[in-house]
Write an enzyme that holds these catalytic residues in place. Structure first.
Site, PDB file in Angstrom:
ATOM      1  N   GLU A  64       3.944  -0.146   2.504  1.00 22.11           N
ATOM      2  CA  GLU A  64       4.067  -0.846   1.103  1.00 22.11           C
ATOM      3  C   GLU A  64       4.601  -1.952   0.651  1.00 22.11           C
ATOM      4  OE1 GLU A  64       8.255   0.563  -0.219  1.00 22.11           O
ATOM      5  OE2 GLU A  64       7.610   2.593   0.072  1.00 22.11           O
ATOM      6  N   GLU A  84       0.788  -1.181   0.182  1.00 21.78           N
ATOM      7  CA  GLU A  84      -0.039  -0.356  -0.072  1.00 21.78           C
ATOM      8  C   GLU A  84       1.116   0.886   0.122  1.00 21.78           C
ATOM      9  OE1 GLU A  84       0.250   1.639   2.547  1.00 21.78           O
ATOM     10  OE2 GLU A  84       2.126  -0.261   3.780  1.00 21.78           O
TER      11      GLU A  84
END
Lengths: 340, 340
Positions: free
Chosen positions: A306, A162
């Site tokens: 991430e 993300e």
């Protein structure tokens, strides 16, 4: 059948040339994969990662250290392969798809970019629900579609990644609401807030919880819509779809874990497919992991998100599979085994 | 110059597209490698492992769960590639040499076997010194020679592995003596002793410490000879040679850590070259790591030894190097960076 498969896997592990249980978590991971696959024939997983990117209303309220534009800038960084997540996915031969599920920016087409914009970011949940229920469901469906595509293309181990300035705030709000914790207990410094910034972030979440205090905790999608983010909803859908197709998912830090946590609230049967890649410095993650009885594989003081911690942990999963498949047994190696 | 290089490495790490310090231990590993290499040009390490095998007098006294013959049987298992250490080394493309530094068995030649037998096992240190001083030094030299050969063949990251029924007893005795701890505080269950077996092992070590109480703690080689094992001495020599050639070493569990610990007693300048691959279940390891201020990279409830935890941790080291070398900077990626 899960118990039976777990026993069969343990019998195999106990025949390998090592003291019983001496490979600790590696043995647990191998046994869990056998249960998930319903088989003692494990193959090395083919890994797929999707980085869901979206903007947050809270970022316009000055809660985050970085400006909101960084979300879009980081999408370009992912697309050109220069972010930490790209580097760590290359280390484990994982494809990386980047999914615009709600960035406040228009992207041109790019080879690894999936256009799935549901809105140009969420609303500020301090003043109104972050998303409508329809937006939350659309984002979940977008995530589910990406999971299906990765699995159709041959991936059998999925990582949810993300990017979204403001998304630790949203994740901590979800953790506080669902776990009924004081926000201070589940809120961290995000990208690096100082004490004052952290206090502001906690107050912001307290204000949001006050506004949304009448939410029904059993209405998981309603809570997700009010306090979540488009990328968190997408991760929930992605994880649910993977689980429904029998594919394991490695959760990453607080945001990814929030997505997995919401997925379990919606459908508890998904939980056996989830692993936790690493313990994040963000303390809300530990609270949600405890809620799911998941223990992280790595603890390296990371707090980047991430999907990086999950990607790194693939090496541990690979090692577990290799141990299970490749070690000699006491009998085959002619080594004196256990006494019984 | 170490401080200067650490600062330069941190400046580079802080320019990469991530919040400062967000990659935690990966950043520390990368910075430590820069200091060791004296350069900001890191390359992916070429890994070499050596499994030092030797027998122990204590194994004839019934302290261990497995019979002494298992040492030789496991050497054959290593040579045919079926042990956990072989599997985990294949995962990280590491060569594995097997070194007979003191097994009570005669081995034929084999491609990956190095003959360096100093004695057919140690004496029981409950009754006399485990080795003569000359034997301890010979084993150290044998280890040093293997390190040199691996490095000459292109390895630039060394793992010390080991096999020897009885060698956790010896390692705990060394830890208790050097750290002035009660043996109960640094003695674990080894390959799986029950409570009674553990109590016997602790008593055995207490008896040995009583016999050898007049040893001079500053005479590290003398202590090693009295309480150590031939493989532990070999690991000390191996680690010292690697450090003297500027090559980092990843210590594994309690035995490998005991070898590294003795190396640091002999030459403290070796310490900056040592990493700890993983936290073992054997509690003596944590005590020695604390003595060296080393923090393990992994904690997966493993207690197998052989070098397995160190081999597994190579994935973390590789990830650290990749991050350092491959991530985009804020400037190159056009991402808004830190405010200062």
């Amino acid at each position: 059948p899960a118990t039976e498969m777990a026993e069969k896997a343990q019998v195999h592990l106990d025949n390998l040339t090592k003291p019983r249980g001496a490979l600790g978590r590696l043995e647990q991971v191998a046994a869990r994969l056998c249960i998930i696959k319903g088989s003692l024939e494990l193959k090395q997983p083919t890994c797929g990662a999707a980085i869901f990117a979206a903007d947050h209303g809270s970022a316009l309220d000055g809660v985050s250290l970085y400006p909101r534009e960084v979300t879009a800038q980081m999408v370009y960084n992912f697309l050109s392969g220069g972010a930490a997540m790209n580097v760590l996915c290359r280390q484990v031969d994982s494809v990386v798809k980047v999914v615009d599920v709600g960035v406040d920016h228009d992207f041109e087409d790019a080879p690894d970019l999936i256009h799935a914009k549901v809105a140009r970011g969420t609303k500020s949940f301090l003043r109104e629900p972050a998303m409508t229920r329809e937006e939350a469901l659309d984002a979940m469906m977008a995530g589910a579609k990406v999971a299906r595509e990765l699995i159709d293309s041959g991936c059998d181990l999925l990582i949810p990644g993300e990017m979204g300035i403001g998304n630790t705030t949203s994740s901590s709000a979800l953790a506080a609401f669902f776990l009924q914790k004081n926000p201070a207990e589940v809120t961290g410094r995000g990208t690096g807030l100082d004490d004052e910034g952290l206090a502001r972030k906690v107050d912001y979440i307290k204000g949001a919880l006050e506004l949304h205090k009448d939410l029904n905790p059993c209405d998981s999608v309603g809570v997700l819509a009010a306090l979540g983010g488009l990328e968190i909803a997408a991760i929930a859908g992605y994880a649910l779809k993977a689980a429904s197709l029998g594919v394991p998912v490695i959760l990453d830090g607080i945001i990814s874990t929030a997505g997995g946590f919401v997925a379990c609230r919606i459908c508890p049967e998904a939980l056996p497919y989830f692993f936790s890649g690493h313990a994040s410095v963000e303390k809300g993650q530990a609270a949600m992991l405890k809620g799911m009885a998941l223990e992280p594989l790595l603890d390296l003081d990371m707090r980047l998100g991430e999907g990086t911690g999950a990607a790194l942990s693939v090496a541990v999963v690979r090692a577990a599979v290799a141990i299970f498949n490749e070690m000699a047994t006491f009998e085959s190696a002619g080594v004196i085994g256990h006494e019984d």
